[in-house]
Design an enzyme around this catalytic site. Sequence first.
Site, PDB file in Angstrom:
ATOM      1  N   TRP A   1       0.835  -1.216   0.000  1.00  0.00           N
ATOM      2  CA  TRP A   1       0.000   0.000   0.000  1.00  0.00           C
ATOM      3  C   TRP A   1       0.865   1.260   0.000  1.00  0.00           C
ATOM      4  O   TRP A   1       0.587   2.224  -0.710  1.00  0.00           O
ATOM      5  CB  TRP A   1      -0.963   0.001   1.189  1.00  0.00           C
ATOM      6  CG  TRP A   1      -2.044  -1.034   1.038  1.00  0.00           C
ATOM      7  CD1 TRP A   1      -2.235  -2.138   1.814  1.00  0.00           C
ATOM      8  CD2 TRP A   1      -3.069  -1.085   0.023  1.00  0.00           C
ATOM      9  NE1 TRP A   1      -3.299  -2.858   1.349  1.00  0.00           N
ATOM     10  CE2 TRP A   1      -3.834  -2.245   0.264  1.00  0.00           C
ATOM     11  CE3 TRP A   1      -3.414  -0.264  -1.053  1.00  0.00           C
ATOM     12  CZ2 TRP A   1      -4.927  -2.606  -0.535  1.00  0.00           C
ATOM     13  CZ3 TRP A   1      -4.500  -0.627  -1.857  1.00  0.00           C
ATOM     14  CH2 TRP A   1      -5.237  -1.777  -1.594  1.00  0.00           C
TER      15      TRP A   1
ATOM     16  N   ASP B   1      -0.837   6.689   6.801  1.00  0.00           N
ATOM     17  CA  ASP B   1      -1.966   5.862   6.374  1.00  0.00           C
ATOM     18  C   ASP B   1      -2.217   4.882   7.514  1.00  0.00           C
ATOM     19  O   ASP B   1      -1.428   3.974   7.755  1.00  0.00           O
ATOM     20  CB  ASP B   1      -1.584   5.120   5.080  1.00  0.00           C
ATOM     21  CG  ASP B   1      -2.667   4.138   4.637  1.00  0.00           C
ATOM     22  OD1 ASP B   1      -3.693   4.014   5.337  1.00  0.00           O
ATOM     23  OD2 ASP B   1      -2.483   3.502   3.573  1.00  0.00           O
TER      24      ASP B   1
ATOM     25  N   LYS C   1     -12.256  -1.207   8.180  1.00  0.00           N
ATOM     26  CA  LYS C   1     -11.620  -2.196   9.059  1.00  0.00           C
ATOM     27  C   LYS C   1     -11.984  -1.902  10.521  1.00  0.00           C
ATOM     28  O   LYS C   1     -12.717  -2.660  11.123  1.00  0.00           O
ATOM     29  CB  LYS C   1     -10.113  -2.224   8.842  1.00  0.00           C
ATOM     30  CG  LYS C   1      -9.782  -2.574   7.373  1.00  0.00           C
ATOM     31  CD  LYS C   1      -8.353  -2.310   7.043  1.00  0.00           C
ATOM     32  CE  LYS C   1      -8.104  -2.061   5.582  1.00  0.00           C
ATOM     33  NZ  LYS C   1      -8.404  -3.178   4.707  1.00  0.00           N
TER      34      LYS C   1
HETATM   35  C1  LIG Z   1      -3.020   0.207   4.671  1.00  0.00           C
HETATM   36  C2  LIG Z   1      -3.997   0.371   3.546  1.00  0.00           C
HETATM   37  N1  LIG Z   1      -3.942   1.488   2.785  1.00  0.00           N
HETATM   38  C3  LIG Z   1      -4.793   1.685   1.775  1.00  0.00           C
HETATM   39  C4  LIG Z   1      -5.764   0.761   1.450  1.00  0.00           C
HETATM   40  C5  LIG Z   1      -6.702   1.028   0.311  1.00  0.00           C
HETATM   41  O1  LIG Z   1      -7.934   1.371   0.834  1.00  0.00           O
HETATM   42  P1  LIG Z   1      -9.201   1.652  -0.070  1.00  0.00           P
HETATM   43  O2  LIG Z   1      -9.581   0.354  -0.692  1.00  0.00           O
HETATM   44  O3  LIG Z   1     -10.201   2.165   0.922  1.00  0.00           O
HETATM   45  O4  LIG Z   1      -8.840   2.668  -1.086  1.00  0.00           O
HETATM   46  C6  LIG Z   1      -5.880  -0.410   2.221  1.00  0.00           C
HETATM   47  C7  LIG Z   1      -6.893  -1.412   1.913  1.00  0.00           C
HETATM   48  O5  LIG Z   1      -6.950  -2.488   2.438  1.00  0.00           O
HETATM   49  C8  LIG Z   1      -4.964  -0.604   3.284  1.00  0.00           C
HETATM   50  O6  LIG Z   1      -5.025  -1.703   4.026  1.00  0.00           O
END
Ligand SMILES: Cc1ncc(COP(=O)(O)O)c(C=O)c1O
Length: 357
Positions: A102, A169, A193
């Site tokens: 991510w 994040d 989550k």
């Molecule tokens: C740490 C992290 N960042 C970003 C995301 C992406 O999130 P979204 O699907 O809400 O864009 C996730 C999704 O699981 C994640 O776990």
Amino acid sequence: MPVVYNFNAGPSILPAEVLTQASQAILDFNQTGLSILEIGHRTPLFQAVLDEAVALVKDLMKLDSDHEVLFLHGGATTQFFQVPMNLLNEQESAAYLDCGVWGSKAIKEARLFGGVEIVASSKDKNYTYIPKGFSIPKSAKYFHYTTNNTIEGTELFEIPETEVPLVADMSSDILSRDMDFNRFALIYAGAQKNIGAAGVNMVVLRKDILGKVTRKLPGMMDYRQHIEAGSMLNTPPVFAIYVCLLTLRWLKHLGGVAAIETLNRRKADALYQALDQLPMFRPTVAREDRSRMNVVFVMEDPVLEKAFLERCKQEGMVGIKGHRSVGGFRVSLYNALGLDSVNALTGLMQDFAQKHG
Ligand SMILES: Cc1ncc(COP(=O)(O)O)c(C=O)c1O
């Protein structure tokens, strides 16, 4: 209903009482005779929902008056580019820690808007550890990192010491453990989550970091406009925000972040202990960086993985298959998951090891 143990990585388990209350609100919201899905977002009815959700976030995170709370669309993925768009001029650079899939996506997006300096990376070992001892250049506009790497199962427990504004994040460990949230200039997290239902993204930010970029921003991308409009620049995701409110109330009632951290530690300790005791299973990440939210492991004999997964399925355990980029298993232990679910899983693991060991 059959017993289900929900270890999904996200969208994931929500407290049972939240589901009951949310279902009720779909039929009749606060005895209005209207569904929560049918009310206008600019009504006092919804304004009260939003105001209470914002107040609860401020309370649970112990935020000072410099921090604003927004509920926005687009998930955490939108924040990957909304952050640099608002904070980084083209000729400037931001520092990033590359410690997971991510985070690497966030880096790719930031490069569209300015310079990116990667202070450290654990890509060499498939992101199975958190790099240590890195230094953050003072010239960086901000330092971005992912506090919990959902896919790989590592977590960064210490907040890096730096004068550079911190951006995090926190999608998969927000409100799961006590920390000084005021040290961050900007925090974002998809709700699906630990905060509520998919479809909304929480952003906590300090106003003074805004207004310093020269580019023109579309209204929906401009944090200042969202602050001005109180998260109602357009129609907000009303139901998703309502589920956040219910989950935040549940957390507050439970005793807040410190109380949930105690439970989360117990759950993670129980599972890692079982993994360490059973030679059949092998956690994939460095011990000191083990995530309390996403426990990732493989089996020493990969041939047994199918049988183990099948056994889990028979016992009502869902969501434990590892992410396609890692393989093996990933067990998510978010706030709403009870210790009983972890005990059921460790019991099954012990039994499986006895039969197949
Ligand atoms: C740490 C992290 N960042 C970003 C995301 C992406 O999130 P979204 O699907 O809400 O864009 C996730 C999704 O699981 C994640 O776990």
